[in-house]
Design a protein around this motif. Structure first.
Motif, PDB file in Angstrom:
ATOM      1  N   ALA A 112     -16.272   1.822  -4.549  1.00 40.74           N
ATOM      2  CA  ALA A 112     -15.343   0.759  -4.940  1.00 40.74           C
ATOM      3  C   ALA A 112     -14.022   0.878  -4.179  1.00 40.74           C
ATOM      4  N   GLU A 113     -13.506   2.119  -4.046  1.00 41.92           N
ATOM      5  CA  GLU A 113     -12.268   2.327  -3.304  1.00 41.92           C
ATOM      6  C   GLU A 113     -12.442   1.927  -1.836  1.00 41.92           C
ATOM      7  N   HIS A 114     -13.587   2.255  -1.277  1.00 39.47           N
ATOM      8  CA  HIS A 114     -13.843   1.901   0.115  1.00 39.47           C
ATOM      9  C   HIS A 114     -13.855   0.382   0.303  1.00 39.47           C
ATOM     10  N   ARG A 115     -14.447  -0.306  -0.666  1.00 38.53           N
ATOM     11  CA  ARG A 115     -14.486  -1.777  -0.563  1.00 38.53           C
ATOM     12  C   ARG A 115     -13.085  -2.377  -0.650  1.00 38.53           C
ATOM     13  N   VAL A 116     -12.234  -1.787  -1.509  1.00 30.02           N
ATOM     14  CA  VAL A 116     -10.852  -2.271  -1.612  1.00 30.02           C
ATOM     15  C   VAL A 116     -10.134  -2.083  -0.279  1.00 30.02           C
ATOM     16  N   LYS A 117     -10.274  -0.891   0.292  1.00 32.65           N
ATOM     17  CA  LYS A 117      -9.622  -0.623   1.572  1.00 32.65           C
ATOM     18  C   LYS A 117     -10.150  -1.548   2.663  1.00 32.65           C
ATOM     19  N   GLU A 118     -11.440  -1.728   2.683  1.00 30.77           N
ATOM     20  CA  GLU A 118     -12.056  -2.581   3.703  1.00 30.77           C
ATOM     21  C   GLU A 118     -11.599  -4.023   3.555  1.00 30.77           C
ATOM     22  N   SER A 119     -11.399  -4.445   2.295  1.00 33.57           N
ATOM     23  CA  SER A 119     -10.988  -5.829   2.034  1.00 33.57           C
ATOM     24  C   SER A 119      -9.536  -6.091   2.430  1.00 33.57           C
ATOM     25  N   LEU A 120      -8.670  -5.063   2.278  1.00 35.71           N
ATOM     26  CA  LEU A 120      -7.238  -5.285   2.481  1.00 35.71           C
ATOM     27  C   LEU A 120      -6.716  -4.803   3.827  1.00 35.71           C
ATOM     28  N   GLU A 121      -7.387  -3.797   4.424  1.00 31.71           N
ATOM     29  CA  GLU A 121      -6.875  -3.210   5.656  1.00 31.71           C
ATOM     30  C   GLU A 121      -6.773  -4.253   6.773  1.00 31.71           C
ATOM     31  N   GLY A 122      -5.544  -4.402   7.333  1.00 34.40           N
ATOM     32  CA  GLY A 122      -5.324  -5.334   8.434  1.00 34.40           C
ATOM     33  C   GLY A 122      -5.150  -6.785   8.018  1.00 34.40           C
ATOM     34  N   ASN A 147      -2.606   1.252   6.211  1.00 32.43           N
ATOM     35  CA  ASN A 147      -2.602   2.580   5.567  1.00 32.43           C
ATOM     36  C   ASN A 147      -2.728   2.497   4.044  1.00 32.43           C
ATOM     37  N   ILE A 148      -3.813   1.892   3.600  1.00 30.63           N
ATOM     38  CA  ILE A 148      -4.012   1.635   2.172  1.00 30.63           C
ATOM     39  C   ILE A 148      -4.590   2.868   1.491  1.00 30.63           C
ATOM     40  N   SER A 149      -4.022   3.234   0.346  1.00 33.09           N
ATOM     41  CA  SER A 149      -4.516   4.328  -0.485  1.00 33.09           C
ATOM     42  C   SER A 149      -4.787   3.780  -1.881  1.00 33.09           C
ATOM     43  N   VAL A 150      -5.925   4.165  -2.462  1.00 35.22           N
ATOM     44  CA  VAL A 150      -6.358   3.617  -3.750  1.00 35.22           C
ATOM     45  C   VAL A 150      -6.470   4.739  -4.772  1.00 35.22           C
ATOM     46  N   PRO A 180      -3.969  -0.729 -14.630  1.00 29.46           N
ATOM     47  CA  PRO A 180      -4.457  -1.456 -13.451  1.00 29.46           C
ATOM     48  C   PRO A 180      -4.712  -0.527 -12.259  1.00 29.46           C
ATOM     49  N   LEU A 181      -5.375  -1.059 -11.244  1.00 24.57           N
ATOM     50  CA  LEU A 181      -5.657  -0.321 -10.018  1.00 24.57           C
ATOM     51  C   LEU A 181      -4.348  -0.047  -9.278  1.00 24.57           C
ATOM     52  N   GLN A 182      -4.154   1.225  -8.874  1.00 20.44           N
ATOM     53  CA  GLN A 182      -2.920   1.593  -8.194  1.00 20.44           C
ATOM     54  C   GLN A 182      -3.135   1.611  -6.683  1.00 20.44           C
ATOM     55  N   LEU A 183      -2.278   0.856  -5.990  1.00 23.01           N
ATOM     56  CA  LEU A 183      -2.382   0.742  -4.539  1.00 23.01           C
ATOM     57  C   LEU A 183      -1.099   1.230  -3.893  1.00 23.01           C
ATOM     58  N   GLN A 184      -1.282   2.079  -2.842  1.00 23.75           N
ATOM     59  CA  GLN A 184      -0.158   2.449  -1.997  1.00 23.75           C
ATOM     60  C   GLN A 184      -0.407   1.812  -0.629  1.00 23.75           C
ATOM     61  N   ILE A 185       0.504   0.913  -0.215  1.00 25.61           N
ATOM     62  CA  ILE A 185       0.278   0.111   0.984  1.00 25.61           C
ATOM     63  C   ILE A 185       1.530   0.118   1.857  1.00 25.61           C
ATOM     64  N   GLN A 186       1.273   0.181   3.160  1.00 26.03           N
ATOM     65  CA  GLN A 186       2.374  -0.008   4.103  1.00 26.03           C
ATOM     66  C   GLN A 186       2.374  -1.467   4.558  1.00 26.03           C
ATOM     67  N   LEU A 187       3.541  -2.134   4.411  1.00 30.94           N
ATOM     68  CA  LEU A 187       3.674  -3.543   4.787  1.00 30.94           C
ATOM     69  C   LEU A 187       4.431  -3.622   6.111  1.00 30.94           C
ATOM     70  N   ALA A 188       3.743  -4.042   7.163  1.00 27.05           N
ATOM     71  CA  ALA A 188       4.368  -4.173   8.481  1.00 27.05           C
ATOM     72  C   ALA A 188       4.894  -5.595   8.639  1.00 27.05           C
ATOM     73  N   SER A 189       6.226  -5.720   8.733  1.00 24.79           N
ATOM     74  CA  SER A 189       6.856  -7.051   8.761  1.00 24.79           C
ATOM     75  C   SER A 189       7.895  -7.103   9.885  1.00 24.79           C
ATOM     76  N   PRO A 190       8.095  -8.285  10.500  1.00 22.09           N
ATOM     77  CA  PRO A 190       9.110  -8.413  11.560  1.00 22.09           C
ATOM     78  C   PRO A 190      10.538  -8.451  11.013  1.00 22.09           C
ATOM     79  N   SER A 191      10.672  -8.633   9.672  1.00 24.60           N
ATOM     80  CA  SER A 191      12.015  -8.713   9.081  1.00 24.60           C
ATOM     81  C   SER A 191      11.965  -8.148   7.671  1.00 24.60           C
ATOM     82  N   PRO A 192      13.096  -7.785   7.103  1.00 26.59           N
ATOM     83  CA  PRO A 192      13.107  -7.279   5.722  1.00 26.59           C
ATOM     84  C   PRO A 192      12.493  -8.292   4.758  1.00 26.59           C
TER      85      PRO A 192
END
Length: 644
Positions: A573-583, A593-596, A601-613
């Motif tokens: 299940a964790e692998h499917r979450v990562k596969e669904s959200l990565e990129g 860099n998703i961590s589950v 609720p389901l806890q997600l640690q995600i890095q958000l790459a953005s051109p601006s704040p």
């Protein structure tokens, strides 16, 4: 060129053909028209006297060293060649349509023109041996009992479909396989009492497809015969041999199959307690005893295209009979149909049992290595150092009592079970004690990657245990396998979980303790079951004797598999979450860099790459989009990375 038909009545001793430019052609009287029309034109270079044989065969009176060409069947040659040997004629064999066995045994060219060319060469005739079976000449092979593809056959000339047809024709007969008792006595009084499915006797290595691969020191002029004894211990073993011998006839490996014995001698006597079937050059007969002997260099043979007579093979009697069943193994195989799986006799695994009983004891070396490997593994875990952990795996001695326990479980050997269990318990106790002490002396309290990797066991960890168990059992059963390699494989699955279990005790952390202990129990149960099954397949116990131990081991493995299956489902299940959200990109923001962490609720640690704040409202939109995509509520912990 004389083409006179010389009949037995007209033949006299005064008509010798002693010149190399002269030859006498022997053939059957019924074939005279064909011989005159087709064969004589190919003999134009020599003066030929024709001699038609009738029934019974009366041979011409010719001087010694006379050149005699034969256009005869195998049956006729059985009468002619012994006489030719006695009279010292030089014989040139021509490939008659019914001379299949002699053509193969003497290496005669298949085409008439090639055989004529060989027979009329200026080279001197070679003195070759003749093999006799109960005083009947053997040109190719004697096959006793059921020899299947051991007997003479031109397998290399068959195409793949013909080989497949032969294979599937033989398979239905496997259920009727039964070994027969044979007594073999060689020229030098070597007595061999064994059981065999069949025996093939050949004069030299060209007489059989199998013999060509494994008899590399034979010649037709070395005065020796070769007996190949086919004695498979199980249907599975024999089935694999059939497949290889039929589909891979030209394999380069020159070695005996594991269950074929090889006897090289001048003569051999074969007997059984009842009448058996045999085939002499394809002619079937029945007997209770066969006497086979070689008459050395008695026949002067003109050169043959596919027969090498240069040099001589060894004339020393030799035996390769270690694989043949004797004693109790012989009696078992004779008394019952061939088992599907080989059951080793007590004398065959006596050495293995002595080794396993020794390994089941808690020796000083075992105790010292157990302590050192545990300390090394604990340090490696705290340092998060894979090389140090691997060093601990190499040192770990747990393979010995575990494999001994597997054999005890298989054979229901209470003494072996109790001793190996006691040794294993002492080893586990030492590991937990010293891992706990090392933890108490270490001020570190954080779970790093190496420790965390051993807290959530899954079915994949059970697979590691099973493979390790197979490796350990196989290495012990096969002396030629380096046992240290199997020890490493087993230690991989046992030492680190034990050390982490001790760390959990030292930290008083139930989650760490229970997770690592579950992994250890999983690996232990999996290794014991897999090793026991491997020993069963290798024939170290009958199934009826092993049922109880295997059943209990299976129950234990199934019990620990329940939480492993749950853990595996979570991992999927964790692998499917990562596969669904990565990129995935949301409003110009890329998720990386998703961590589950499972939970509600389901806890997600995600890095958000953005051109601006990112504003708070944007984070809310991203969270809502993720929940909509996953179909469940999440707790989002985001790290924002500004990309310029």
């Amino acid at each position: 060129m004389a083409q006179e038909i010389i009949t037995p009545e007209e033949n006299t001793p005064e008509s010798p053909v002693d010149s190399p430019k002269h030859a006498t052609l022997l053939f059957h009287a019924k074939e005279e028209p064909w011989v005159r029309e087709n064969l004589l034109p190919q003999l134009a270079s020599v003066e030929v006297q024709l001699f038609a044989l009738s029934e019974p065969c009366h041979l011409p009176e010719l001087a010694e060293t006379s050149l005699v060409l034969t256009w005869l069947s195998d049956e006729a040659l059985q009468h002619v060649l012994p006489e030719a040997a006695a009279r010292q004629w030089e014989v040139g064999l021509l490939p008659h349509a019914k001379m299949t066995q002699a053509r193969l045994g003497f290496g005669v060219a298949a085409k008439v023109e090639h055989a004529v060319e060989d027979a009329l060469k200026e080279e001197a005739a070679q003195s070759v041996d003749l093999l006799y079976c109960n005083d009947v000449p053997v040109f190719n092979a004697v096959a006793i009992g059921h020899t299947y593809s051991l007997k003479s056959a031109r397998v290399s000339e068959d195409n793949v479909w013909q080989r497949a047809k032969r294979f599937f024709t033989l398979v239905p007969n496997l259920k009727t396989l039964h070994l027969r008792a044979f007594d073999l006595l060689t020229r030098k009084e070597k007595n061999i009492d064994t059981a065999a499915l069949g025996i093939v006797v050949v004069e030299h290595g060209r007489s059989s497809p199998l013999a060509r691969r494994i008899i590399d020191d034979s010649q037709i002029n070395d005065g020796m015969l070769h007996a190949l004894v086919l004695a498979p211990r199980s249907v599975v073993e024999f089935l694999s041999f059939l497949f290889v011998s039929i589909f891979l006839p030209a394999r380069s490996a020159r070695q005996l199959p594991s269950f074929v014995g090889h006897i090289k001698t001048e003569s051999i006597s074969l007997s059984s307690d009842s009448e058996f079937e045999y085939s002499l050059d394809g002619v079937v007969g029945r007997a209770e005893k066969l006497e086979l002997r070689v008459v050395a260099r008695c026949l002067k043979l003109r050169p043959c295209r596919h027969l090498n007579t240069k040099g001589t093979g060894s004339s020393k009697e030799s035996y390769k009979i270690q694989a043949l069943p004797v004693g109790e193994a012989r009696r078992e195989l004779v008394a019952h149909p061939m088992p599907w799986i080989h059951h080793a006799a007590p004398e065959e695994f006596k050495e293995l049992f002595l080794t396993l009983r020794e390994n089941a004891r808690a020796s000083e070396a075992f105790l010292v290595l157990m302590v050192l490997s545990t300390l090394l593994a604990t340090v490696g875990l705290f340092a998060s150092s894979a090389p140090v952990i691997i060093g601990a795996m190499i040192l770990a001695p747990l393979m010995s009592p575990i494999v001994s326990l597997a054999m005890g479980v298989l054979r229901q050997d209470e003494k072996l079970i109790s001793e190996s269990t006691r040794t294993l318990g002492v080893g586990i106790g030492l590991a937990l004690l010293f891992a706990t002490l090392m933890t108490l002396l270490t001020p570190l309290q954080s779970i790093n990657a190496e420790i965390a990797a051993r807290l959530s066991p899954t079915l994949l960890d059970l697979a590691v245990a099973v493979i390790s168990g197979i490796a350990g059992a196989y290495a012990h059963a096969r002396a030629e396998v380096a046992r240290s390699l199997a020890g490493v494989a087993i230690a991989v699955a046992l030492v680190p979980p034990l050390a982490v279990t001790g760390i959990g005790i030292g930290w008083l952390d139930w989650a760490v303790f229970s997770g690592a202990l579950l992994l250890f129990l999983t690996n232990l149960a999996g290794i014991v079951l897999a090793a026991a099954l491997t020993f069963l397949l290798l024939g170290y116990s009958a199934f009826h004797r092993a049922r109880r131990g295997l059943f209990l081991s299976l129950i234990l493995v199934m019990a620990v598999s329940v939480p492993l299956a749950l853990g595996f489902n979570k991992m999927v299940a964790e692998h499917r979450v990562k596969e669904s959200l990565e990129g995935w990109m949301i409003e110009g923001v890329t998720l990386k860099n998703i961590s589950v962490t499972p939970g509600s609720p389901l806890q997600l640690q995600i890095q958000l790459a953005s051109p601006s704040p990112l504003a708070e409202t944007q984070l809310d939109h991203i969270k809502q989009a993720i929940e909509q995509r996953l179909g469940e509520s999440v707790s989002l912990e985001a790290v924002i990375a500004i990309v310029r």
